[in-house]
Design a protein around this motif. Structure first.
Motif, PDB file in Angstrom:
ATOM      1  N   THR A   1       0.850  -1.192   0.000  1.00  0.00           N
ATOM      2  CA  THR A   1       0.000   0.000   0.000  1.00  0.00           C
ATOM      3  C   THR A   1       0.881   1.235   0.000  1.00  0.00           C
ATOM      4  OG1 THR A   1      -1.797  -1.099   1.194  1.00  0.00           O
ATOM      5  CG2 THR A   1      -1.769   1.297   1.231  1.00  0.00           C
ATOM      6  N   TYR A   2       0.748   2.063  -1.022  1.00  0.00           N
ATOM      7  CA  TYR A   2       1.487   3.318  -1.104  1.00  0.00           C
ATOM      8  C   TYR A   2       0.542   4.482  -0.849  1.00  0.00           C
ATOM      9  CZ  TYR A   2       5.311   0.688  -3.272  1.00  0.00           C
ATOM     10  OH  TYR A   2       6.314  -0.208  -3.519  1.00  0.00           O
ATOM     11  N   GLY A   3       1.126   5.602  -0.449  1.00  0.00           N
ATOM     12  CA  GLY A   3       0.313   6.797  -0.261  1.00  0.00           C
ATOM     13  C   GLY A   3      -0.272   7.281  -1.570  1.00  0.00           C
ATOM     14  N   SER A   4       0.580   7.331  -2.619  1.00  0.00           N
ATOM     15  CA  SER A   4       0.101   7.826  -3.910  1.00  0.00           C
ATOM     16  C   SER A   4       1.037   7.367  -5.021  1.00  0.00           C
ATOM     17  CB  SER A   4       0.013   9.360  -3.908  1.00  0.00           C
ATOM     18  OG  SER A   4       1.301   9.938  -3.729  1.00  0.00           O
ATOM     19  N   LEU A   5       0.507   7.411  -6.246  1.00  0.00           N
ATOM     20  CA  LEU A   5       1.275   7.124  -7.461  1.00  0.00           C
ATOM     21  C   LEU A   5       0.958   8.219  -8.464  1.00  0.00           C
ATOM     22  CD1 LEU A   5       3.014   5.343  -9.363  1.00  0.00           C
ATOM     23  CD2 LEU A   5       0.908   4.083  -9.916  1.00  0.00           C
ATOM     24  N   LEU A   6       1.992   8.955  -8.887  1.00  0.00           N
ATOM     25  CA  LEU A   6       1.830  10.062  -9.829  1.00  0.00           C
ATOM     26  C   LEU A   6       2.713   9.817 -11.048  1.00  0.00           C
ATOM     27  CD1 LEU A   6       0.886  12.885 -10.685  1.00  0.00           C
ATOM     28  CD2 LEU A   6       2.717  13.849  -9.279  1.00  0.00           C
ATOM     29  N   ILE A   7       2.094   9.799 -12.226  1.00  0.00           N
ATOM     30  CA  ILE A   7       2.842   9.632 -13.474  1.00  0.00           C
ATOM     31  C   ILE A   7       2.752  10.942 -14.247  1.00  0.00           C
ATOM     32  CG2 ILE A   7       3.044   8.329 -15.624  1.00  0.00           C
ATOM     33  CD1 ILE A   7       1.934   5.936 -14.118  1.00  0.00           C
ATOM     34  N   ASN A   8       3.802  11.757 -14.108  1.00  0.00           N
ATOM     35  CA  ASN A   8       3.869  13.048 -14.798  1.00  0.00           C
ATOM     36  C   ASN A   8       4.223  12.882 -16.269  1.00  0.00           C
ATOM     37  OD1 ASN A   8       3.295  14.818 -12.637  1.00  0.00           O
ATOM     38  ND2 ASN A   8       5.374  14.624 -11.880  1.00  0.00           N
ATOM     39  N   ASP A   9       5.078  11.904 -16.560  1.00  0.00           N
ATOM     40  CA  ASP A   9       5.611  11.726 -17.910  1.00  0.00           C
ATOM     41  C   ASP A   9       6.050  10.267 -18.054  1.00  0.00           C
ATOM     42  OD1 ASP A   9       6.459  12.248 -20.466  1.00  0.00           O
ATOM     43  OD2 ASP A   9       7.805  13.892 -19.910  1.00  0.00           O
ATOM     44  N   GLY A  10       6.162   9.812 -19.314  1.00  0.00           N
ATOM     45  CA  GLY A  10       6.656   8.468 -19.567  1.00  0.00           C
ATOM     46  C   GLY A  10       5.554   7.474 -19.838  1.00  0.00           C
ATOM     47  N   ASN A  11       5.922   6.418 -20.578  1.00  0.00           N
ATOM     48  CA  ASN A  11       5.011   5.310 -20.871  1.00  0.00           C
ATOM     49  C   ASN A  11       5.427   4.133 -19.992  1.00  0.00           C
ATOM     50  OD1 ASN A  11       3.771   6.826 -23.027  1.00  0.00           O
ATOM     51  ND2 ASN A  11       5.585   6.381 -24.234  1.00  0.00           N
ATOM     52  N   ILE A  12       4.690   3.915 -18.912  1.00  0.00           N
ATOM     53  CA  ILE A  12       5.084   2.978 -17.870  1.00  0.00           C
ATOM     54  C   ILE A  12       4.270   1.690 -18.006  1.00  0.00           C
ATOM     55  CG2 ILE A  12       5.539   2.719 -15.419  1.00  0.00           C
ATOM     56  CD1 ILE A  12       6.753   5.260 -16.694  1.00  0.00           C
ATOM     57  N   THR A  13       4.947   0.528 -17.886  1.00  0.00           N
ATOM     58  CA  THR A  13       4.274  -0.765 -17.861  1.00  0.00           C
ATOM     59  C   THR A  13       4.728  -1.545 -16.642  1.00  0.00           C
ATOM     60  OG1 THR A  13       4.085  -0.879 -20.281  1.00  0.00           O
ATOM     61  CG2 THR A  13       3.874  -2.946 -19.073  1.00  0.00           C
ATOM     62  N   PHE A  14       3.757  -2.028 -15.868  1.00  0.00           N
ATOM     63  CA  PHE A  14       4.056  -2.849 -14.695  1.00  0.00           C
ATOM     64  C   PHE A  14       3.836  -4.316 -15.035  1.00  0.00           C
ATOM     65  CE2 PHE A  14       2.522   0.757 -11.649  1.00  0.00           C
ATOM     66  CZ  PHE A  14       3.721   1.432 -11.848  1.00  0.00           C
ATOM     67  N   VAL A  15       4.847  -5.154 -14.804  1.00  0.00           N
ATOM     68  CA  VAL A  15       4.752  -6.606 -14.984  1.00  0.00           C
ATOM     69  C   VAL A  15       5.440  -7.262 -13.799  1.00  0.00           C
ATOM     70  CG1 VAL A  15       5.427  -8.579 -16.418  1.00  0.00           C
ATOM     71  CG2 VAL A  15       4.730  -6.441 -17.509  1.00  0.00           C
ATOM     72  N   HIS A  16       4.859  -8.369 -13.321  1.00  0.00           N
ATOM     73  CA  HIS A  16       5.484  -9.084 -12.202  1.00  0.00           C
ATOM     74  C   HIS A  16       5.375 -10.586 -12.460  1.00  0.00           C
ATOM     75  CE1 HIS A  16       7.289  -9.293  -8.325  1.00  0.00           C
ATOM     76  NE2 HIS A  16       6.265  -9.898  -7.732  1.00  0.00           N
ATOM     77  N   SER A  17       6.216 -11.348 -11.759  1.00  0.00           N
ATOM     78  CA  SER A  17       6.273 -12.793 -11.970  1.00  0.00           C
ATOM     79  C   SER A  17       5.108 -13.542 -11.337  1.00  0.00           C
ATOM     80  CB  SER A  17       7.592 -13.340 -11.413  1.00  0.00           C
ATOM     81  OG  SER A  17       7.723 -13.011 -10.033  1.00  0.00           O
ATOM     82  N   SER A  18       4.447 -12.930 -10.375  1.00  0.00           N
ATOM     83  CA  SER A  18       3.290 -13.547  -9.716  1.00  0.00           C
ATOM     84  C   SER A  18       2.280 -12.462  -9.370  1.00  0.00           C
ATOM     85  CB  SER A  18       3.721 -14.299  -8.451  1.00  0.00           C
ATOM     86  OG  SER A  18       4.374 -13.430  -7.552  1.00  0.00           O
ATOM     87  N   ALA A  19       1.070 -12.878  -9.038  1.00  0.00           N
ATOM     88  CA  ALA A  19      -0.010 -11.920  -8.807  1.00  0.00           C
ATOM     89  C   ALA A  19       0.310 -11.000  -7.635  1.00  0.00           C
ATOM     90  CB  ALA A  19      -1.316 -12.654  -8.547  1.00  0.00           C
ATOM     91  N   MET A  20       0.151  -9.696  -7.826  1.00  0.00           N
ATOM     92  CA  MET A  20       0.350  -8.714  -6.769  1.00  0.00           C
ATOM     93  C   MET A  20      -0.629  -7.568  -6.952  1.00  0.00           C
ATOM     94  SD  MET A  20       1.860  -5.721  -8.152  1.00  0.00           S
ATOM     95  CE  MET A  20       2.662  -5.010  -6.749  1.00  0.00           C
ATOM     96  N   THR A  21      -0.950  -6.908  -5.836  1.00  0.00           N
ATOM     97  CA  THR A  21      -1.871  -5.771  -5.858  1.00  0.00           C
ATOM     98  C   THR A  21      -1.216  -4.565  -5.205  1.00  0.00           C
ATOM     99  OG1 THR A  21      -3.847  -7.168  -5.794  1.00  0.00           O
ATOM    100  CG2 THR A  21      -4.110  -4.878  -5.096  1.00  0.00           C
ATOM    101  N   MET A  22      -1.233  -3.459  -5.919  1.00  0.00           N
ATOM    102  CA  MET A  22      -0.768  -2.184  -5.390  1.00  0.00           C
ATOM    103  C   MET A  22      -2.002  -1.385  -4.954  1.00  0.00           C
ATOM    104  SD  MET A  22       1.359   0.852  -7.344  1.00  0.00           S
ATOM    105  CE  MET A  22       2.744  -0.240  -7.732  1.00  0.00           C
ATOM    106  N   THR A  23      -2.105  -1.127  -3.661  1.00  0.00           N
ATOM    107  CA  THR A  23      -3.217  -0.344  -3.126  1.00  0.00           C
ATOM    108  C   THR A  23      -2.755   1.094  -2.947  1.00  0.00           C
ATOM    109  OG1 THR A  23      -4.082  -2.284  -1.974  1.00  0.00           O
ATOM    110  CG2 THR A  23      -4.887  -0.146  -1.248  1.00  0.00           C
ATOM    111  N   LEU A  24      -3.588   2.032  -3.388  1.00  0.00           N
ATOM    112  CA  LEU A  24      -3.216   3.449  -3.356  1.00  0.00           C
ATOM    113  C   LEU A  24      -4.205   4.222  -2.512  1.00  0.00           C
ATOM    114  CD1 LEU A  24      -2.376   3.883  -7.136  1.00  0.00           C
ATOM    115  CD2 LEU A  24      -0.763   3.504  -5.268  1.00  0.00           C
TER     116      LEU A  24
END
Length: 290
Positions: A81-104
């Protein structure tokens, strides 16, 4: 002779207590973690050297991406769980080896934001969930790939879309007030079947179906702004859901080798009805449809 200070012992104890309180309080403050690992593929979220200050994010931190270019992760932190996620710029892709959840959530609004110059793709095994009362704003491009989930269904959560959402996976939202598809924005349902999330659709927003082949999605009994079918891969006749309404225009642009059937119920188009030469729409059933 040395004079003693009155009540000096209680004063020292109070001072030490105050210092310890301030230290513990500051240690609990969320840190700002800005990506500094460059562009390219195979990036590791958990490597400290990839972040300004040399420390990888931990739970409660605020995450910022401000690097132009393509950044693809192959290693993520696992459930966090993170406080926040801000993407100002860039083409971002999230991939992981197993199931995960990012809570914001828990940060000052917005808790999740993609600005106009940014894009985010949830790739294999990565999900994002808004915490209760969290706020998200999508002005750039947000793609949920097959097998991934974006959840904006928590109590008092809200996602406001001004850009483009492309849904190839699952968007969890069962209350229209928690997902606002604003004027000029686009929801692209880019999969065969699946479910269209419950949302509030501005009259000048667009809902497009672009990958239907044999199965119509559920969740279509809503009032859309503009509704477009552009599905060149359709091979089976598909029936539009009962309860559909279109505030502006309905466009049947392409239905492949099949037809779109208005057989479940009649409905009103507030603006234009556009059927192109590659699209086919049939109005029929018993009782007759209009």
């Amino acid at each position: 002779m040395k004079k003693s200070l009155p009540n000096s012992k209680p004063f020292v104890i109070s001072l030490v207590t105050l210092i310890l309180f301030l230290f513990n309080s500051s240690a609990g403050f969320a840190a700002l973690r800005t990506w500094n690992g460059g562009t390219g593929g195979g990036k590791n979220w958990t490597t400290g050297a990839n972040w300004v200050g040399g420390v990888a994010p931990v739970g409660g931190d605020d995450i910022v991406f401000a690097t132009a270019g393509t950044i693809t992760f192959s290693t993520m932190p696992g459930n966090v769980t993170y406080g926040s996620l801000l993407i100002n710029d860039g083409n971002i892709t999230f991939v992981h080896s197993s199931a995960m959840t990012m809570t914001l959530g828990s940060a000052a609004d917005p808790d999740f934001e993609i600005l106009f110059a940014g894009s985010l793709t949830l790739g294999a095994n990565v999900n994002i969930t808004l915490a209760a009362s969290a706020f998200a704003r999508v002005s750039g491009n947000f793609t949920i790939n097959a097998g991934s989930t974006y959840n904006t269904d928590a109590a008092s959560a809200l996602t406001n879309v001004f850009g483009v959402i492309t849904n190839k996976g699952i968007i969890t939202c069962t209350t229209a007030s928690k997902l606002l598809i604003s004027s000029g924005s686009v929801y692209n349902h880019n999969q065969n079947g699946g479910n269209i999330p419950t949302a509030t659709w501005d009259i000048n927003s667009s809902m497009t179906l672009t990958a239907l082949t044999t199965t119509h999605p559920t969740g279509g009994n809503q009032t859309f702004g503009n509704l477009t079918y552009t599905c060149p891969g359709m091979t089976s006749d598909l029936s539009m859901a009962n309860g559909v309404a279109v505030a502006s225009s309905l466009t049947v642009d392409n239905t492949g080798t099949a037809r779109l059937l208005l057989t479940a119920g009649s409905f009103t188009v507030g603006g234009d009805l556009n059927i192109s030469f590659t699209g086919s729409m049939v109005v029929s059933n018993t009782p007759d449809r209009t």
